[in-house]
Design an enzyme around this catalytic site. Structure first.
Site, PDB file in Angstrom:
ATOM      1  N   LYS A  92     -11.244  -0.037   6.433  1.00 38.32           N
ATOM      2  CA  LYS A  92      -9.982   0.109   7.154  1.00 38.32           C
ATOM      3  C   LYS A  92     -10.316   0.611   8.554  1.00 38.32           C
ATOM      4  CE  LYS A  92      -5.711   2.843   7.043  1.00 38.32           C
ATOM      5  NZ  LYS A  92      -4.887   3.776   6.268  1.00 38.32           N
TER       6      LYS A  92
ATOM      7  N   GLU B 131       0.880  -1.169   0.000  1.00 32.47           N
ATOM      8  CA  GLU B 131       0.000   0.000   0.000  1.00 32.47           C
ATOM      9  C   GLU B 131       0.915   1.216   0.000  1.00 32.47           C
ATOM     10  OE1 GLU B 131      -2.570   2.544   3.194  1.00 32.47           O
ATOM     11  OE2 GLU B 131      -2.874   0.369   3.258  1.00 32.47           O
TER      12      GLU B 131
ATOM     13  N   ARG C 118       1.530  10.221   0.434  1.00 32.45           N
ATOM     14  CA  ARG C 118       2.074  11.230   1.346  1.00 32.45           C
ATOM     15  C   ARG C 118       3.292  11.921   0.755  1.00 32.45           C
ATOM     16  NH1 ARG C 118       1.805   8.072   7.233  1.00 32.45           N
ATOM     17  NH2 ARG C 118      -0.334   7.318   7.005  1.00 32.45           N
TER      18      ARG C 118
ATOM     19  N   THR D 199      -3.690   6.613   1.828  1.00 28.16           N
ATOM     20  CA  THR D 199      -3.884   8.028   2.137  1.00 28.16           C
ATOM     21  C   THR D 199      -4.512   8.764   0.948  1.00 28.16           C
ATOM     22  OG1 THR D 199      -1.778   7.818   3.349  1.00 28.16           O
ATOM     23  CG2 THR D 199      -2.826   9.955   3.390  1.00 28.16           C
TER      24      THR D 199
END
Length: 211
Positions: free
Chosen positions: A128, A41, A45, A68
């Site tokens: 999640k 994953e 960022r 993210t």
């Protein structure tokens, strides 16, 4: 053919990766494969995220997702780069719907009953659970799983070797995400042998905890 969720569930572990230089993506992907965990994953960022996803996805032997993911535009960028799934820290209708338009799995963050219901309303079956460590941990997931019997969880945040077993023991937990297997500083330093060893140890640990 197994779905992306089936594959994540089979591996049980999802390395959460922060890549500062896309040139690191190929060697890191090889370290994951060599460690026995061809899953990643890659978080949005850093500016290198999309190129890193593309480098991993182009190999064809790694199940690559984007983490993210906060906006529909990031969903577009992730899918264009080859991401098989997108992960968000929270539940955002626009993000989930854009992922569904692309036909890729969305794993939005949800830690309360209201958030889980919001995800269910969007047609999702798995969320999640983030940040797991500060949101009640395994006990909170067990409590949520009681009224939401068909919902799967992927806890991430504050998970490591010491508490991995608490999460994997829960039938509702499909997989566990974590960065302890792929420390950002080791990736940046090019210590791929060290990353490979950490990944292999995580795989061994998860296998020993299999019910």
């Amino acid at each position: 053919m197994p779905t992306v969720l089936d594959q994540l569930s089979a591996h049980r572990l999802v390395p959460v990766v922060v890549i500062d230089d896309s040139a690191q993506a190929g060697p890191l992907a090889q370290a994951l494969v060599d460690g026995g965990l061809p899953v990643a994953e890659v978080t949005f960022r850093t500016a290198a995220a999309a190129d890193a996803i593309r480098a991993m996805a182009d190999r064809g032997d790694v199940l690559v997702g984007a983490g993210t993911v906060l906006t529909p535009a990031q969903v577009d960028a992730a899918v264009a780069a080859g991401a098989h799934y997108v992960v968000s820290p929270g539940t955002d209708r626009a993000v989930v719907e854009r992922a569904q338009e692309h036909g890729v799995l969305a794993l939005p963050g949800a830690v309360t009953a209201t958030e889980v219901q919001a995800a269910l309303a969007l047609g999702l079956t798995t969320v999640k659970f983030f940040p797991a460590g500060t949101s009640g941990g395994a006990a909170a997931i067990a409590a949520l799983a009681a009224p939401f019997g068909g919902v799967g969880f992927v806890p991430t945040g504050g998970v490591g070797p010491k508490n991995l077993g608490e999460y994997l023991a829960l039938p509702s937990v499909k997989a566990v995400g974590g960065s302890w297997m792929v420390p950002r500083d080791r990736v940046a330093a090019g210590d791929l042998a060290g990353v490979r060893d950490l990944v292999a140890e995580a795989v061994r640990l998860a296998s020993s905890l299999r019910p």
